[in-house]
Design a protein around this motif. Structure first.
Motif, mmCIF file in Angstrom:
data_model
loop_
_atom_site.group_PDB
_atom_site.id
_atom_site.type_symbol
_atom_site.label_atom_id
_atom_site.label_comp_id
_atom_site.label_asym_id
_atom_site.label_seq_id
_atom_site.Cartn_x
_atom_site.Cartn_y
_atom_site.Cartn_z
ATOM 1 N N VAL A 1 47.648 44.345 51.841
ATOM 2 C CA VAL A 1 47.361 43.303 50.853
ATOM 3 C C VAL A 1 48.225 42.068 51.065
ATOM 4 O O VAL A 1 47.750 40.929 50.972
ATOM 5 N N GLU A 2 49.488 42.287 51.388
ATOM 6 C CA GLU A 2 50.444 41.173 51.441
ATOM 7 C C GLU A 2 50.766 40.710 52.854
ATOM 8 O O GLU A 2 51.620 39.844 53.046
ATOM 9 N N SER B 1 47.782 36.855 56.964
ATOM 10 C CA SER B 1 46.368 36.552 56.736
ATOM 11 C C SER B 1 45.631 36.203 58.021
ATOM 12 O O SER B 1 44.399 36.152 58.051
ATOM 13 N N ALA C 1 45.482 42.234 43.284
ATOM 14 C CA ALA C 1 45.637 42.702 44.662
ATOM 15 C C ALA C 1 44.453 42.256 45.520
ATOM 16 O O ALA C 1 44.627 41.835 46.671
ATOM 17 N N TRP C 2 43.240 42.335 44.965
ATOM 18 C CA TRP C 2 42.062 41.869 45.695
ATOM 19 C C TRP C 2 42.159 40.365 45.983
ATOM 20 O O TRP C 2 41.764 39.910 47.060
ATOM 21 N N LYS D 1 49.952 48.229 50.313
ATOM 22 C CA LYS D 1 50.711 47.044 49.904
ATOM 23 C C LYS D 1 50.911 46.097 51.102
ATOM 24 O O LYS D 1 50.759 44.879 50.973
ATOM 25 N N MET E 1 41.926 50.995 46.003
ATOM 26 C CA MET E 1 42.717 49.918 45.397
ATOM 27 C C MET E 1 42.990 50.204 43.927
ATOM 28 O O MET E 1 44.104 49.992 43.418
ATOM 29 N N TRP F 1 36.094 43.066 41.206
ATOM 30 C CA TRP F 1 36.160 42.746 42.645
ATOM 31 C C TRP F 1 35.443 41.428 42.942
ATOM 32 O O TRP F 1 35.982 40.569 43.664
ATOM 33 N N LYS G 1 44.766 38.684 46.577
ATOM 34 C CA LYS G 1 45.675 38.503 47.715
ATOM 35 C C LYS G 1 45.022 38.940 49.020
ATOM 36 O O LYS G 1 45.151 38.279 50.054
ATOM 37 N N LEU G 2 44.341 40.072 48.970
ATOM 38 C CA LEU G 2 43.724 40.615 50.181
ATOM 39 C C LEU G 2 42.586 39.729 50.687
ATOM 40 O O LEU G 2 42.305 39.709 51.886
ATOM 41 N N LYS G 3 41.975 38.973 49.796
ATOM 42 C CA LYS G 3 40.807 38.153 50.144
ATOM 43 C C LYS G 3 41.056 37.277 51.367
ATOM 44 O O LYS G 3 40.170 37.095 52.206
ATOM 45 N N TYR H 1 46.667 50.469 42.554
ATOM 46 C CA TYR H 1 47.095 49.298 41.790
ATOM 47 C C TYR H 1 46.753 49.346 40.303
ATOM 48 O O TYR H 1 47.322 48.580 39.511
#
Length: 338
Positions: free
Chosen positions: A153-154, A157, A190-191, A150, A179, A331, A193-195, A183
């Motif tokens: 992901v958050e 950046s 979530a992906w 988590k 993931m 994804w 956000k992680l991008k 999730y």
């Protein structure tokens, strides 16, 4: 007396035949399909081939591709005409899909003494090492690493990570499933956000880890065992694995015997060797993974300092086979979203 003379005559004939053709004892060939880091000069392949050739009177020939996912793709393309006797480097996420090809035969190896977290037993595949996926970070670049998926992901950046492509790489597939395990139906979000934290996606592990060690990115998707390499080979504590609260997804690497093998007995002997104590002593400090059986020699002390996951995550292989394409599409959609 007559039997003894007959026996001696057969032995003499055999000796004369070998003298006439000294290469006969080395005519046997074993073709092993695997991945490139396995066969590299620093990987386990050369040492394992040397170990096996001491007792098999044969020659081990490696055929390598970039990664385990690509390995399965090649087998599907070649079909029953494949030259492979043994396939080394698939993992438990791909087992059901690999078995569905019908290319693999029962290995016949006694695996009762082999142990992996969560357990694994299969009549077509022999486990030979395992590792938990992890975010490995540069302590000189990141002072406070993420403590959970988590937080990764958050998080900030500006602190980038390089990951591997799940379509071509087993670590990339491992992160995809990690993931999904954490999730569930929210994995796509979530992906997305992680991008923003992903610097790039590489075809395989070697490219990703190379970017990381060159200092181009402070984090990489790798293994909890990766820091052991730096501690043992480089005497450095610089690179460490983050311990995630949700647990870590496991990769269990496996090897199998093909139905097209021209020498199944030789192939079975190779599989048995992989699970034996001498090979198990080679793998941890060449493939940098954990052994599945007691090695002939103790592991270096650095292995005691590695992250020990509080929970092992693993999605059943048949569930992965049924959903892999859809999860990869999820994804791709998230990664292309603006």
């Amino acid at each position: 007396m007559t039997f003894n003379r007959f026996f001696l005559s057969l032995v003499s004939a055999g000796v004369l035949a070998l003298a006439a053709n000294p290469a006969a004892a080395e005519d046997k060939q074993l073709t092993v399909y695997t991945y490139e880091s396995f066969t590299s000069e620093w990987g386990p392949g050369p040492k394992l081939a040397e170990l096996f050739e001491k007792s098999c009177a044969c020659k081990v020939n490696y055929v390598s591709v970039a990664d385990g996912v690509e390995l399965l793709t090649r087998l599907k393309l070649e079909g029953p005409s494949s030259k492979a006797d043994v396939v080394v480097g698939l993992d438990t996420n791909l087992v059901a899909e690999a078995k569905a090809t019908g290319f693999f035969a029962p290995h016949g190896v006694d695996t009762n003494a082999l142990t992996v977290p969560g357990g694994f037993k299969d009549d077509s595949f022999v486990p030979y090492d395992y590792g938990h996926f992890a975010v490995v970070y540069d302590t000189q670049a990141i002072k406070t690493p993420p403590k959970s998926l988590k937080e990764l992901v958050e998080g900030d950046s500006k602190e980038k990570i390089v990951i591997e492509d799940p379509r071509t790489s087993t670590p990339g597939l491992g992160l995809l499933l990690w993931m999904k395990a954490v999730y569930g139906d929210q994995a796509g979000a979530a992906w997305a956000k992680l991008k923003d934290r992903i610097l790039t996606v590489t075809p395989g592990w070697s490219e990703a880890y190379g970017l990381f060690t060159k200092g181009e990115v402070p984090m990489v998707l790798s293994y909890t065992t990766s820091p052991a390499y730096h501690m043992v080979a480089e005497h450095s504590d610089r690179y460490q694995a983050a311990d995630f609260a949700e647990g870590h997804y496991i990769q269990i690497e496996v090897a199998g015997l093909t139905k097209s093998s021209h020498d199944p007995d030789l192939a079975k002997s190779f599989l048995a060797m992989l699970a034996g104590p001498q090979a198990q002593a080679i793998l941890p400090t060449t493939n940098w993974m954990m052994p599945v059986a007691k090695p002939a020699e103790p592991l270096p002390a650095a292995f005691d300092r590695l992250v020990k996951p509080s929970k092992t995550l693993l999605i059943p292989s048949d569930e992965v086979a049924a959903n892999r394409r859809a999860w990869i599409e999820e994804w791709l959609a998230a990664m292309s979203r603006q």
